[in-house]
Write a protein that holds these residues in place. Structure first.
Motif, PDB file in Angstrom:
ATOM      1  N   UNK B 288       0.813  -1.226   0.000  1.00 53.71           N
ATOM      2  CA  UNK B 288       0.000   0.000   0.000  1.00 53.71           C
ATOM      3  C   UNK B 288       0.846   1.276   0.000  1.00 53.71           C
ATOM      4  N   UNK B 289       2.184   1.139   0.028  1.00 51.50           N
ATOM      5  CA  UNK B 289       3.046   2.316   0.152  1.00 51.50           C
ATOM      6  C   UNK B 289       3.726   2.675  -1.166  1.00 51.50           C
ATOM      7  N   UNK B 290       4.268   3.891  -1.223  1.00 48.42           N
ATOM      8  CA  UNK B 290       5.185   4.272  -2.300  1.00 48.42           C
ATOM      9  C   UNK B 290       6.605   4.119  -1.733  1.00 48.42           C
ATOM     10  N   UNK B 291       7.601   4.495  -2.540  1.00 50.85           N
ATOM     11  CA  UNK B 291       8.993   4.437  -2.081  1.00 50.85           C
ATOM     12  C   UNK B 291       9.220   5.329  -0.870  1.00 50.85           C
ATOM     13  N   UNK B 292       8.344   6.308  -0.677  1.00 45.56           N
ATOM     14  CA  UNK B 292       8.487   7.222   0.457  1.00 45.56           C
ATOM     15  C   UNK B 292       8.297   6.498   1.785  1.00 45.56           C
ATOM     16  N   UNK B 293       7.660   5.321   1.755  1.00 46.18           N
ATOM     17  CA  UNK B 293       7.379   4.601   2.999  1.00 46.18           C
ATOM     18  C   UNK B 293       6.006   4.913   3.572  1.00 46.18           C
ATOM     19  N   UNK B 294       5.225   5.768   2.869  1.00 48.18           N
ATOM     20  CA  UNK B 294       3.890   6.155   3.335  1.00 48.18           C
ATOM     21  C   UNK B 294       2.858   5.792   2.272  1.00 48.18           C
ATOM     22  N   UNK B 295       1.577   5.872   2.639  1.00 46.33           N
ATOM     23  CA  UNK B 295       0.507   5.341   1.773  1.00 46.33           C
ATOM     24  C   UNK B 295      -0.229   6.440   1.008  1.00 46.33           C
ATOM     25  N   UNK B 296      -0.219   6.379  -0.323  1.00 44.38           N
ATOM     26  CA  UNK B 296      -0.998   7.347  -1.100  1.00 44.38           C
ATOM     27  C   UNK B 296      -2.487   7.023  -1.002  1.00 44.38           C
ATOM     28  N   UNK B 297      -3.310   8.064  -0.840  1.00 43.46           N
ATOM     29  CA  UNK B 297      -4.755   7.872  -0.721  1.00 43.46           C
ATOM     30  C   UNK B 297      -5.494   8.911  -1.558  1.00 43.46           C
ATOM     31  N   UNK B 298      -6.750   8.613  -1.874  1.00 46.47           N
ATOM     32  CA  UNK B 298      -7.641   9.592  -2.480  1.00 46.47           C
ATOM     33  C   UNK B 298      -8.004  10.600  -1.382  1.00 46.47           C
ATOM     34  N   UNK B 299      -7.682  11.890  -1.571  1.00 48.41           N
ATOM     35  CA  UNK B 299      -7.905  12.851  -0.488  1.00 48.41           C
ATOM     36  C   UNK B 299      -9.371  13.041  -0.116  1.00 48.41           C
ATOM     37  N   UNK B 300     -10.285  12.651  -1.015  1.00 51.64           N
ATOM     38  CA  UNK B 300     -11.712  12.814  -0.723  1.00 51.64           C
ATOM     39  C   UNK B 300     -12.230  11.722   0.203  1.00 51.64           C
ATOM     40  N   UNK B 301     -11.605  10.542   0.144  1.00 51.21           N
ATOM     41  CA  UNK B 301     -12.172   9.373   0.839  1.00 51.21           C
ATOM     42  C   UNK B 301     -11.178   8.631   1.717  1.00 51.21           C
ATOM     43  N   UNK B 302      -9.884   8.879   1.528  1.00 46.69           N
ATOM     44  CA  UNK B 302      -8.811   8.121   2.186  1.00 46.69           C
ATOM     45  C   UNK B 302      -8.764   6.667   1.721  1.00 46.69           C
ATOM     46  N   UNK B 303      -9.385   6.398   0.562  1.00 47.21           N
ATOM     47  CA  UNK B 303      -9.234   5.080  -0.051  1.00 47.21           C
ATOM     48  C   UNK B 303      -7.814   4.965  -0.592  1.00 47.21           C
ATOM     49  N   UNK B 304      -7.200   3.813  -0.374  1.00 46.52           N
ATOM     50  CA  UNK B 304      -5.871   3.570  -0.919  1.00 46.52           C
ATOM     51  C   UNK B 304      -5.930   3.696  -2.429  1.00 46.52           C
ATOM     52  N   UNK B 305      -4.905   4.309  -3.033  1.00 41.35           N
ATOM     53  CA  UNK B 305      -4.851   4.335  -4.489  1.00 41.35           C
ATOM     54  C   UNK B 305      -4.134   3.085  -4.996  1.00 41.35           C
ATOM     55  N   UNK B 306      -3.718   2.221  -4.070  1.00 36.46           N
ATOM     56  CA  UNK B 306      -2.986   1.010  -4.433  1.00 36.46           C
ATOM     57  C   UNK B 306      -3.832  -0.256  -4.436  1.00 36.46           C
ATOM     58  N   UNK B 307      -4.907  -0.295  -3.656  1.00 36.06           N
ATOM     59  CA  UNK B 307      -5.699  -1.519  -3.556  1.00 36.06           C
ATOM     60  C   UNK B 307      -7.157  -1.169  -3.318  1.00 36.06           C
ATOM     61  N   UNK B 308      -8.057  -1.938  -3.928  1.00 36.20           N
ATOM     62  CA  UNK B 308      -9.486  -1.677  -3.793  1.00 36.20           C
ATOM     63  C   UNK B 308      -9.975  -2.059  -2.401  1.00 36.20           C
TER      64      UNK B 308
END
Ligand code: FAD
Lengths: 104, 422
Positions: B288-308
């Motif tokens: 669920x993370x990027x190389x940064x070590x943190x998780x990208x999310x849709x800012x409107x919902x906090x849904x992961x942009x990596x997994x449904x």
């Protein structure tokens, strides 16, 4: 008729909240309900503060609107509410007060 | 009967994978939440509050939560460990099923979570709020073992107690070194509140002692307010060395109690290393993370942009302008809970309302704050509302802002705790 009148205000409030929802969505902004949830970190769940932050006056639309507008315009001295209130448009403040007024 | 449905299935992977989605769909929805800290507990409570029919399973490795907020006051001696420990009992009473244990994996295909004991609770939607992991390797010479000599105390608990004991044992005239990391990390004003709380303790008990802050950064939140307060309250006690002046720690030697940086090799009587951080381990394994070590999310919902069907809130998420705070986690969790329920019902997600508030204590009677109300859009993400929010006044008035804010900081703690854990 009289009895009906007594029942009307809560229904009217409910109606206002329901009808306000699509409008709020159209402007792509959060609902009064959603905005008020964020006040609770300081004011306590459902605005029932354990102190010393004041509890939120529920069921008192005019009071809440007036305080928020006074904070926003720096008419009421405050440690932090003036900074918070400036984050909301007057329409959003009305939506916040509507939702608080609907809480028993 | 529908009410006897079980989202919690003990047994083999095969059984869980076959049975789980069917059972889950019979309900109005099953949501598993990983982590009962600020983000996870708020998400669980808010889900139940908005829809009592949703089934909520909350997975937490600890029996109770020791909060980082006010752990700096424990270090300064004005708060106690029981005072910052929150029970999970009220969450149970709210109808949330608490599962004590370590989540060791997520299977997005089967929509189930793997627990260390072999069981696999199934979900329709998953909310993850695992907080941070410390990247010990980020500071040469530092390690989990070294943290027994040079505590981080950046996860409250045994480390807080250890650092407090060391400060109590330190002789008057000793040196306390604090080494904050580069951004981003949990609670950006936290190290400077810590410096202040320990300075308050020194002032009353060990007035000849010094505090040396060796910083990886060139600036920090509420800097003007903190530094003015340090000058007024603790003249001559605190030296802050910016990264550009050699403050960034290159390596540590726990046996010698020394810290090496561009500013020279410094010896401390008590040394607090705050290492770089990344999202809690569970999200890395799940991709669920990027190389940064943190998780990208849709800012409107906090849904992961990596997994449904997976939502990430709190410190682990990449949330635009929002700092990694308990207050941010609480607001994000409410937005995610509303989005989860909308998604279960097949409705579009409502617009999120996001704010952050960070109070800091300088002394037990001197508080300062920073707050923001955010605007959220798909394009620009999460940005502060212009001409709103910001810092406490620079020059206090007759209102007595500093003392009031210290009292309101305690009020905030009580109220956010009640809002989060009940
Ligand atoms: C010294 C200090 C002072 C702070 N002061 C403030 C403050 O004044 N105000 C403020 O707003 N914030 C403050 N913070 C920040 C705040 O503590 C964090 O931002 C907040 O805890 C983030 O919430 P979270 O839910 O992301 O993580 P957490 O609250 O850490 O919760 C994560 C939970 O998940 C559990 N967990 C993780 N992985 C698993 C797994 N695989 N299985 C089972 N359980 C798991 C953990 O045990 C933990 O209980 C401070 C932080 C520090 C270090």
């Amino acid at each position: 008729m009289r009895a009906l009148r007594v029942i009307v205000p809560p229904l009217a409030v409910l109606g206002a909240t329901l009808f306000a929802a699509p409008a709020a969505l159209a402007q792509d902004g959060p609902s009064g309900q959603a905005m008020v949830q964020t006040c609770y970190v300081c004011h306590g769940p459902d605005g029932r503060s354990a102190g010393p932050v004041p509890a939120l006056m529920r069921g008192q639309k005019e009071f809440v609107v007036r305080q928020m507008l006074d904070f926003k315009a720096d008419r009421r001295p405050a440690t932090i509410m003036n900074r918070v209130a400036k984050g909301y448009s007057d329409e959003q403040i009305a939506a916040i007060a509507d939702y608080l007024a609907s809480l028993k | 009967m529908i009410t006897t449905r079980r989202a919690f299935i003990a047994g083999t992977a095969a059984t869980a994978a076959l049975a789980a989605p069917m059972l889950a769909r019979a309900a109005s929805g099953a949501v598993v939440v990983i982590g009962a800290g600020f983000g996870g507990a708020t998400a669980a409570r808010h889900l139940k509050k908005l829809d009592p029919n949703v089934e909520v399973v909350l997975v937490e490795r600890e029996a109770s939560i020791v909060t980082c907020p006010f752990s700096n006051a424990v270090l300064g001696g004005s708060e106690t460990m029981p005072g910052i420990t929150r029970s999970l009992d009220a969450l149970k009473s709210a109808g949330i099923r608490i599962v004590r244990g370590e989540a060791s994996g997520i299977d997005p295909q089967a929509r189930s979570v793997r627990l260390a004991d072999g069981s696999r609770p199934a979900y329709d939607r998953l909310v993850v709020s695992p907080g941070i992991d410390l990247n010990f390797a980020g500071v040469r010479g530092y390690s989990e073992a070294a943290a027994e000599r040079m505590p981080h105390a950046w996860k409250a608990g045994a480390q807080t107690v250890l650092l407090r004991r060391q400060l109590e044992a330190m002789p008057d005239g000793g040196t306390f070194i604090v080494a904050p990391p580069a951004n981003p990390f949990r609670c950006p004003p936290g190290p400077y509140e810590r410096v202040s709380m320990v300075a308050s303790y020194f002032k009353a008990n060990k007035p000849r002692s010094k505090i040396l802050v060796l910083d990886a950064k060139d600036a920090f939140p509420k800097q003007g307010l903190f530094q003015a307060a340090w000058q007024a309250e603790f003249p001559g006690m605190i030296t802050w060395v910016a990264g550009k002046d050699g403050g960034k720690v290159e390596s540590v030697d726990p046996a010698a109690m020394t810290v090496k940086c561009g500013f020279g090799t410094q010896k401390g009587d008590v040394v607090n290393i705050i290492p770089p951080q990344r999202a809690g381990a569970i999200v890395h394994a799940a991709g669920l993370t990027t190389d940064s070590g943190w998780c990208p999310v849709d800012p409107m919902t906090f849904a992961s942009t990596r997994a449904a069907n997976i939502y990430v809130v709190g410190d682990a998420s990449i949330a635009g302008a929002m700092p990694k705070s308990g207050s941010s986690a609480n607001a994000q969790a409410k937005a995610a809970a509303a989005a989860v329920l909308a998604s279960l019902a097949g409705r579009p997600a409502p617009s999120p309302a996001l704010i952050n508030i960070c109070y800091s204590l300088v002394t037990p009677d001197y508080g300062i704050s920073v707050t923001d109300v955010y605007q959220v859009s798909k394009g620009k993400g999460i940005t502060p509302t212009p001409n709103a929010g910001g810092l406490s006044v620079r020059a206090p008035t007759d209102l007595g802002e500093r003392k009031l804010e210290a009292a309101y900081a305690r009020g905030w703690y009580k109220n956010i705790s009640a809002d989060t854990w009940g």
